[in-house]
Motif scaffolding. Structure first.
Motif, mmCIF file in Angstrom:
data_model
loop_
_atom_site.group_PDB
_atom_site.id
_atom_site.type_symbol
_atom_site.label_atom_id
_atom_site.label_comp_id
_atom_site.label_asym_id
_atom_site.label_seq_id
_atom_site.Cartn_x
_atom_site.Cartn_y
_atom_site.Cartn_z
ATOM 1 N N PRO A 101 0.823 -1.207 0.000
ATOM 2 C CA PRO A 101 0.000 0.000 0.000
ATOM 3 C C PRO A 101 0.858 1.257 0.000
ATOM 4 C CG PRO A 101 0.006 -1.064 2.167
ATOM 5 C CD PRO A 101 0.678 -2.007 1.213
ATOM 6 N N ALA A 102 0.384 2.280 -0.690
ATOM 7 C CA ALA A 102 1.115 3.543 -0.744
ATOM 8 C C ALA A 102 1.148 4.187 0.635
ATOM 9 C CB ALA A 102 0.457 4.478 -1.747
ATOM 10 N N THR A 103 2.268 4.788 0.997
ATOM 11 C CA THR A 103 2.404 5.426 2.296
ATOM 12 C C THR A 103 2.884 6.861 2.133
ATOM 13 O OG1 THR A 103 4.692 4.707 2.606
ATOM 14 C CG2 THR A 103 2.960 3.226 3.408
ATOM 15 N N ILE A 104 2.565 7.684 3.126
ATOM 16 C CA ILE A 104 3.067 9.048 3.213
ATOM 17 C C ILE A 104 3.779 9.168 4.549
ATOM 18 C CG2 ILE A 104 2.474 11.494 3.275
ATOM 19 C CD1 ILE A 104 -0.044 10.815 1.693
ATOM 20 N N CYS A 105 5.084 9.388 4.499
ATOM 21 C CA CYS A 105 5.900 9.468 5.719
ATOM 22 C C CYS A 105 5.711 8.232 6.604
ATOM 23 C CB CYS A 105 5.579 10.736 6.504
ATOM 24 S SG CYS A 105 5.983 12.263 5.629
ATOM 25 N N GLY A 106 5.488 7.081 5.965
ATOM 26 C CA GLY A 106 5.355 5.832 6.706
ATOM 27 C C GLY A 106 3.935 5.488 7.125
ATOM 28 N N TYR A 107 2.938 6.315 6.782
ATOM 29 C CA TYR A 107 1.547 6.070 7.190
ATOM 30 C C TYR A 107 0.683 5.748 5.973
ATOM 31 C CZ TYR A 107 3.195 8.453 11.411
ATOM 32 O OH TYR A 107 3.906 8.818 12.526
ATOM 33 N N THR A 108 -0.193 4.756 6.111
ATOM 34 C CA THR A 108 -1.102 4.391 5.025
ATOM 35 C C THR A 108 -2.417 5.162 5.104
ATOM 36 O OG1 THR A 108 -1.941 2.521 6.329
ATOM 37 C CG2 THR A 108 -0.139 2.074 4.807
ATOM 38 N N ASN A 109 -2.826 5.562 6.296
ATOM 39 C CA ASN A 109 -4.033 6.381 6.486
ATOM 40 C C ASN A 109 -3.638 7.551 7.383
ATOM 41 O OD1 ASN A 109 -6.634 7.320 6.457
ATOM 42 N ND2 ASN A 109 -7.470 5.747 7.800
ATOM 43 N N LEU A 110 -3.050 8.547 6.771
ATOM 44 C CA LEU A 110 -2.363 9.615 7.497
ATOM 45 C C LEU A 110 -3.322 10.596 8.158
ATOM 46 C CD1 LEU A 110 0.290 11.254 8.094
ATOM 47 C CD2 LEU A 110 -0.101 12.385 5.893
ATOM 48 N N GLY A 111 -2.969 10.969 9.390
ATOM 49 C CA GLY A 111 -3.582 12.091 10.070
ATOM 50 C C GLY A 111 -2.476 13.026 10.529
ATOM 51 N N VAL A 112 -2.746 14.345 10.517
ATOM 52 C CA VAL A 112 -1.744 15.340 10.917
ATOM 53 C C VAL A 112 -2.367 16.280 11.943
ATOM 54 C CG1 VAL A 112 -0.242 17.215 10.154
ATOM 55 C CG2 VAL A 112 -0.551 15.208 8.698
ATOM 56 N N ALA A 113 -1.673 16.490 13.056
ATOM 57 C CA ALA A 113 -2.177 17.351 14.120
ATOM 58 C C ALA A 113 -2.259 18.798 13.649
ATOM 59 C CB ALA A 113 -1.273 17.242 15.344
ATOM 60 N N ASN A 114 -3.453 19.361 13.681
ATOM 61 C CA ASN A 114 -3.691 20.727 13.220
ATOM 62 C C ASN A 114 -3.927 21.620 14.443
ATOM 63 O OD1 ASN A 114 -4.159 22.842 11.418
ATOM 64 N ND2 ASN A 114 -6.343 22.389 11.259
ATOM 65 N N VAL A 115 -2.852 21.878 15.193
ATOM 66 C CA VAL A 115 -2.912 22.630 16.448
ATOM 67 C C VAL A 115 -1.748 23.605 16.511
ATOM 68 C CG1 VAL A 115 -4.135 20.844 17.772
ATOM 69 C CG2 VAL A 115 -1.643 20.756 17.584
ATOM 70 N N GLU A 116 -1.802 24.495 17.486
ATOM 71 C CA GLU A 116 -0.733 25.471 17.670
ATOM 72 C C GLU A 116 0.461 24.882 18.410
ATOM 73 O OE1 GLU A 116 -0.270 28.518 16.467
ATOM 74 O OE2 GLU A 116 -2.077 28.173 15.275
ATOM 75 N N ASN A 117 0.219 24.060 19.421
ATOM 76 C CA ASN A 117 1.309 23.497 20.222
ATOM 77 C C ASN A 117 1.307 21.973 20.187
ATOM 78 O OD1 ASN A 117 2.442 25.971 21.160
ATOM 79 N ND2 ASN A 117 0.684 26.205 22.519
ATOM 80 N N HIS A 118 0.346 21.348 20.839
ATOM 81 C CA HIS A 118 0.275 19.888 20.818
ATOM 82 C C HIS A 118 -1.174 19.441 20.975
ATOM 83 C CE1 HIS A 118 0.936 20.965 25.142
ATOM 84 N NE2 HIS A 118 -0.096 20.153 25.283
ATOM 85 N N LEU A 119 -1.438 18.217 20.550
ATOM 86 C CA LEU A 119 -2.773 17.631 20.590
ATOM 87 C C LEU A 119 -2.793 16.505 21.617
ATOM 88 C CD1 LEU A 119 -5.629 17.223 19.460
ATOM 89 C CD2 LEU A 119 -4.626 15.852 17.619
ATOM 90 N N ASN A 120 -3.712 16.593 22.573
ATOM 91 C CA ASN A 120 -3.813 15.565 23.606
ATOM 92 C C ASN A 120 -4.358 14.264 23.015
ATOM 93 O OD1 ASN A 120 -2.879 17.154 25.744
ATOM 94 N ND2 ASN A 120 -4.920 17.969 26.180
ATOM 95 N N ILE A 121 -3.710 13.175 23.335
ATOM 96 C CA ILE A 121 -4.172 11.838 22.957
ATOM 97 C C ILE A 121 -4.730 11.182 24.218
ATOM 98 C CG2 ILE A 121 -3.551 9.615 21.933
ATOM 99 C CD1 ILE A 121 -1.117 10.991 20.695
ATOM 100 N N ARG A 122 -5.960 10.742 24.160
ATOM 101 C CA ARG A 122 -6.611 10.185 25.350
ATOM 102 C C ARG A 122 -6.816 8.681 25.206
ATOM 103 N NH1 ARG A 122 -8.033 14.114 28.772
ATOM 104 N NH2 ARG A 122 -8.054 16.259 27.949
ATOM 105 N N GLU A 123 -6.954 8.024 26.342
ATOM 106 C CA GLU A 123 -7.084 6.567 26.347
ATOM 107 C C GLU A 123 -8.444 6.116 25.828
ATOM 108 O OE1 GLU A 123 -6.120 5.165 30.234
ATOM 109 O OE2 GLU A 123 -3.991 5.680 30.065
ATOM 110 N N GLY A 124 -9.437 6.992 25.889
ATOM 111 C CA GLY A 124 -10.769 6.683 25.389
ATOM 112 C C GLY A 124 -11.319 7.831 24.568
ATOM 113 N N ALA A 125 -12.451 7.587 23.893
ATOM 114 C CA ALA A 125 -13.051 8.586 23.018
ATOM 115 C C ALA A 125 -13.915 9.550 23.830
ATOM 116 C CB ALA A 125 -13.865 7.909 21.926
ATOM 117 N N GLY A 126 -13.269 10.399 24.603
ATOM 118 C CA GLY A 126 -13.981 11.380 25.408
ATOM 119 C C GLY A 126 -13.012 12.281 26.136
ATOM 120 N N GLU A 127 -13.417 13.530 26.385
ATOM 121 C CA GLU A 127 -12.523 14.486 27.021
ATOM 122 C C GLU A 127 -12.268 14.186 28.488
ATOM 123 O OE1 GLU A 127 -14.009 18.370 26.264
ATOM 124 O OE2 GLU A 127 -13.557 18.296 24.117
ATOM 125 N N ASP A 128 -13.070 13.300 29.085
ATOM 126 C CA ASP A 128 -12.850 12.920 30.480
ATOM 127 C C ASP A 128 -11.912 11.714 30.606
ATOM 128 O OD1 ASP A 128 -14.648 11.250 29.247
ATOM 129 O OD2 ASP A 128 -15.923 10.975 31.015
#
Length: 360
Positions: free
Chosen positions: A79-106
């Motif tokens: 499969p074609a890759t971009i920078c090593g990713y096949t389904n690429l996502g890029v953080a669109n933030v000013e500083n950093h994007l929080n990654i959480r253990e579950g799908a919710g802000e809590d």
């Protein structure tokens, strides 16, 4: 009578061939052979034999033609890759994007993805994406993640050529030759930013300084920044509360910019400006120069380092960089204008000395 028996034999043989071959071109070859057999039967037995021969010949010819046009099976494509990713996502933030253990802000924090950091999108759950980046797997809010063509376009704009050391000990030098001064040594698996490829030598950025590494000792790749785990900040046993607090405080500025001569933890600091402001928060006042900070406190062996101690590095001419040890063999530091404040292996380059400023 003899001719009649030969004719019957030819017909039976033709039927056998026709019954055993399903390809139309086969049958056409056989039919023409049988026709020749019947036609030549009027002239005698030799014509029948010629017809059988013609049938056999056409049948063999048809088989040969099919062998020629039969295509070899296609091998599975990567499969074609971009920078090593096949389904690429890029953080669109000013500083950093929080990654959480579950799908919710809590949900608890699992890690942080820096600005323009790349990730593999694993699944979509409502307004959340499950992602994997570096050592972190977790969930991010979809509104802060570029995907599809937008992600590919951003990656093309911000991707960096990285040189990864592939030999146990790699020397970085002040000039592109082996007669010059050794700047520092790096272990296998460490990354540096490529500035320019110069034949047998690669010019790289090491904490804002330019130096050279022999091309055979590194592997080049296009990369985006990766996520950092929260567990990368490991304090170890017997660490005082003030050390834990200092490291926690320092790590909250990961992803913020590097600015030469800067002392702002949010708007930008250089390496010594970063350590100066962090220690200032805990009543320790340091000069704004790495070499001067190395003269403060007590020097210790790197094997004795605890979170909060300072690691100093040299460029071959003297101390020019400082970082805060956070435990687990890692440091947090204002690295360079290209990377900002980040976490690195404490031995990503050879430490010159380690200084203790906090007494337990």
């Amino acid at each position: 009578m003899k001719n009649r028996m030969q004719l019957i034999s030819a017909c039976m043989l033709a039927v056998v061939f026709a019954g055993s071959v399903s390809t139309p071109s086969y049958a056409q070859g056989i039919n023409s052979g049988v026709t020749a057999a019947f036609g030549d039967n009027l002239a005698g037995g030799e014509g029948i034999n010629s017809g059988i021969t013609a049938a056999l010949g056409n049948n063999l010819s048809a088989q040969a033609d099919i062998s020629v046009i039969k295509e070899a099976p296609e091998e599975p494509q990567e499969p074609a890759t971009i920078c090593g990713y096949t389904n690429l996502g890029v953080a669109n933030v000013e500083n950093h994007l929080n990654i959480r253990e579950g799908a919710g802000e809590d949900a608890e924090l699992a890690g942080k993805l820096p600005k323009d950091g790349g990730c593999e999108i694993l699944a979509e759950e409502g307004e959340w994406y499950q992602i994997r980046s570096g050592k972190v797997t977790g969930y991010v809010k979809g509104e802060y993640l570029l995907t599809g063509e937008a992600a590919a376009q951003r990656a093309a704009e911000v991707e960096t050529t990285i040189a990864t050391t592939n030999t146990q000990t790699v020397y970085l030098r002040t000039e592109p030759n082996t007669d010059c001064t050794i700047w520092t040594a790096m272990p296998e698996g460490e990354d540096v930013i490529v500035l320019e490829e110069q034949g047998d030598w690669i010019k790289v950025d090491l904490d804002g300084d330019e130096c050279y590494v022999y091309a055979d000792y590194v592997d080049l790749s296009q990369q985006l920044p990766k996520a950092m785990t929260m567990t990368e900040v490991c304090y170890g046993e017997g660490v005082s509360d003030v050390r834990v607090a200092l490291v926690n405080y320092a790590c909250q500025f990961i992803g913020n910019p590097y600015v030469w001569g800067g002392t702002s933890l949010t708007r930008g600091a250089d390496c010594s400006g970063f350590t100066m402001r962090i220690y200032e928060q805990y009543g320790v006042y340091l000069p704004h120069k790495a070499s001067a900070q190395a003269g403060c406190g007590t020097r210790i062996d790197s094997s004795e380092a605890k979170p909060g101690d300072l690691f100093f590095y040299s460029n071959g001419r003297g101390i020019n960089h400082v970082a805060i040890y956070i435990g687990n063999g890692q440091v947090v530091h204002a690295s360079s204008p290209k990377t900002g404040i980040k976490i690195s292996n404490a031995y990503y380059r050879t430490p010159t000395c380690v200084v203790r400023l906090i007494s337990d």
